[in-house]
Scaffold this active site. Sequence first.
Site, short mmCIF file in Angstrom:
data_model
loop_
_atom_site.label_atom_id
_atom_site.label_comp_id
_atom_site.label_asym_id
_atom_site.label_seq_id
_atom_site.Cartn_x
_atom_site.Cartn_y
_atom_site.Cartn_z
N ASP A 261 0.81 -1.32 -0.11
CA ASP A 261 0.07 0.03 0.09
C ASP A 261 1.01 1.19 -0.04
O ASP A 261 2.17 1.19 0.21
CB ASP A 261 -1.00 -0.25 1.05
CG ASP A 261 -2.22 0.78 0.82
OD1 ASP A 261 -2.19 1.77 0.09
OD2 ASP A 261 -2.90 0.98 1.68
C1 BGC Z 1 -5.05 3.42 0.05
C2 BGC Z 1 -5.00 2.34 -1.14
C3 BGC Z 1 -4.85 3.19 -2.38
C4 BGC Z 1 -3.59 4.09 -2.35
C5 BGC Z 1 -3.21 4.58 -3.69
C6 BGC Z 1 -3.90 4.26 -0.03
O1 BGC Z 1 -3.81 5.25 0.94
O2 BGC Z 1 -4.93 2.64 1.26
O3 BGC Z 1 -6.24 1.78 -0.93
O4 BGC Z 1 -4.81 2.19 -3.43
O5 BGC Z 1 -3.76 4.67 -1.33
O6 BGC Z 1 -4.18 5.58 -3.99
#
Ligand code: BGC
Length: 759
Positions: A261
């Site tokens: 993530d």
């Molecule tokens: C989130 C993810 C997301 C990523 C990219 C993170 O803050 O937890 O679900 O895909 O950001 O935007």
Amino acid sequence: MLAQTTDAEINQIVDRLTLEEKVYLVIGTGMDIPGMTEESNAPQAVVGTTKDKVAGAAGTSYTNKNFGFPAVVFADGPAGIRISPVREEFPDETFYATAFPTATSLSSTWNVELAKEIGSAFGREGKEYGVDFLLAPALNIHRHPLGGRNFEYYSEDPVLAGKITAAFVNGVQAEGIGATIKHFVANNSETNRTELNTVVSQRALREIYLKGFEIAVEESNPWAIMSSYNKINGTYASENEELLNNLLREEWGYEGFVMTDWFAGKDPVAQMRAGNDLLMPGTNQQATAIIKAVNNGELPEEILDRNVSNILKQYYKTPSFKKYKPTGKPDLEGHKKIARKAASEGMVLLKNIDQTLPLDQNVKVALFGVTSVETISGGTGSGDVNKAYMVSVTEGFENAGFELDGDLVSKYESYVKEERAKIPPKEMFFEKDILVPEKTWTAGELETIAENNDVAVFTFGRTSGEFQDRVVEGDFELSEEELQVIRNISNAFRSKNKKFVVLLNIGGVIETQSWKDAADAILLSWQPGQEAGNAIADVVSGKLNPSGKLPVTFPVSINDVASGKNFPGTVLDTTAPKSQNPLAGVPSEEIYEEGIYVGYRYFDSFDVKTSFPFGFGLSYTNFEFSDLKVNRDGKEITLELSVRNSGETAGKEVVQLYVKSPEGSLDKPEKELKAFAKTKNLNSGETENITLAVNAEDLAYYDPATNSWKLDAGNYRFIIAGDSQTLKLEEELFLEEKEVKTTQDLFNPEIAIEELTRN
Ligand code: BGC
């Protein structure tokens, strides 16, 4: 660029890459965070990026000129393609994306074909907008009603979540872009999410939190998996070799790649070792650390080779690698229709006394509620979508031809405008939206409104998003204004023998027990995407018969939820200084003491009353279930039954199969969902024969003492139900004792968890 794509050829390419070239394949090109300053300690984007290939996408990979690797684009998310609607290089064009219904709404359809169709629409839209990997679907378990991102997730049940995910992924990938299932795993709260240690038993992990991912990997082979922010029993998911190698690769045979993530985990070398192939969005510090570790022998280069090869095997399938030229013009008109259809099918009719709904076309409607004006499409953060428009409930009712009390509509519109002007705009896109406080009315005003109209409809809404969990006061529980408005409208209209309908435009579970008696009908629309108003009107007018069922339990009180004891975790050192970075958390721990008793598994096993049970949902017609037959052929158990529409109106019905296992040495839930199916649209009097299939192995429980999945000998009750508490038909089948599968001894919690048991 080399055209070869076989595994052997990819391995040959990897052999020819320099160390630096490899490193720039295992990290992304970085990210600017709007509204985030350098002082706030956010990791900064690396230099020389290609990150603007698709403006507003969440991440991009590096190009490699020597080998002709193009940049690959990663874009969120679960409710639609999250990209910027404008691109500098095309000043005359827009790139708005369809805001589809949120995940909880989609799972409420219990319709896997529809989930696949929605997935295909995402796939086509992403592909035409230049996206190679969709950062969705997300399937974490709704462990607690206040989970801030529950709207992005499907259900409290892993079978429902896993099957909907698999169908969605198959839809996305059939269009030629990759799906990324996330957040792997046990990321069930947002508070302190990057510093949180999730402490959970091996059994609860395997049976509840991993199960949906296991189903999705087996049935849809997602090209990518996103590991989660949290630690699992002491080790960050992205640094967790047991999770990413032992379980995912060795036990499940997963062949895609794993990405972090965004900015997750702390140690890039440990992440590489653990099999977290790609670090997103990527920072210079990570590249330096990995190069250093290889050079000083701390990280064997073969590990990097393995990770690069995992990534390249999937990249070769992407539109960018195949030199596909995106048109920038997906079929937005077509996707709008699919979004509207899915939104209606995801709506759950919670109450409908004396056929209050559907409303007659010629009734005069008093439409109340600030959310009728500012209707909510979805939540905030990476699950948000830059959509071209939003159809409010007011507009939807008008489009459907309902006569609205115009004076009331204008009063709400000016009230909302005035109040909205007082709320400062958000500084960062992922901050939670602030809703306009509910408007109240005097008894005298309501008396007149009730006099002038035939029926009252009141919409209220909720929003939530990343970084924060929801709160009880004014969020799970209704605000005083909302409760007052509900009581007063109800009194005013009922005293004139007129009906009162409540529309819930919410992303997650709220309290309903204390006020539901005041409503004649309650329609749960969830957060249904940009076509919200039209989709709601489709159901309210009876153009469509509601067929959604709850994918999550609505408890009587927040205190009744078993996981409430430790949600959202305990801060480990309350005196530790807080970082200036608003996104950084403090070290904390969340002990999953409820074990396997999540959602209905708890309520049904411990006889705790619910406001609306899991699986519940009414229809404008009635269905009869009959002729259940259970057959066993080796491992496979099939159930056949008939569903007949015994009412007047055409409609679809969900068939839910729960299994109650015999007692054994370990505690077991009262019953568990094992399969489900949805009928076609049945005309009045029409019957459909439904077949459900489960493997004897699907009925097994996980025994941590032997590290194996087991069946106890005894009679298994196969219960066909309307919801988790309403039995329709049942049959028994005797199964022998059996060790179904042995596993590795993984995820030992570092402390003894005092788990809830029935004994
Ligand atoms: C989130 C993810 C997301 C990523 C990219 C993170 O803050 O937890 O679900 O895909 O950001 O935007």
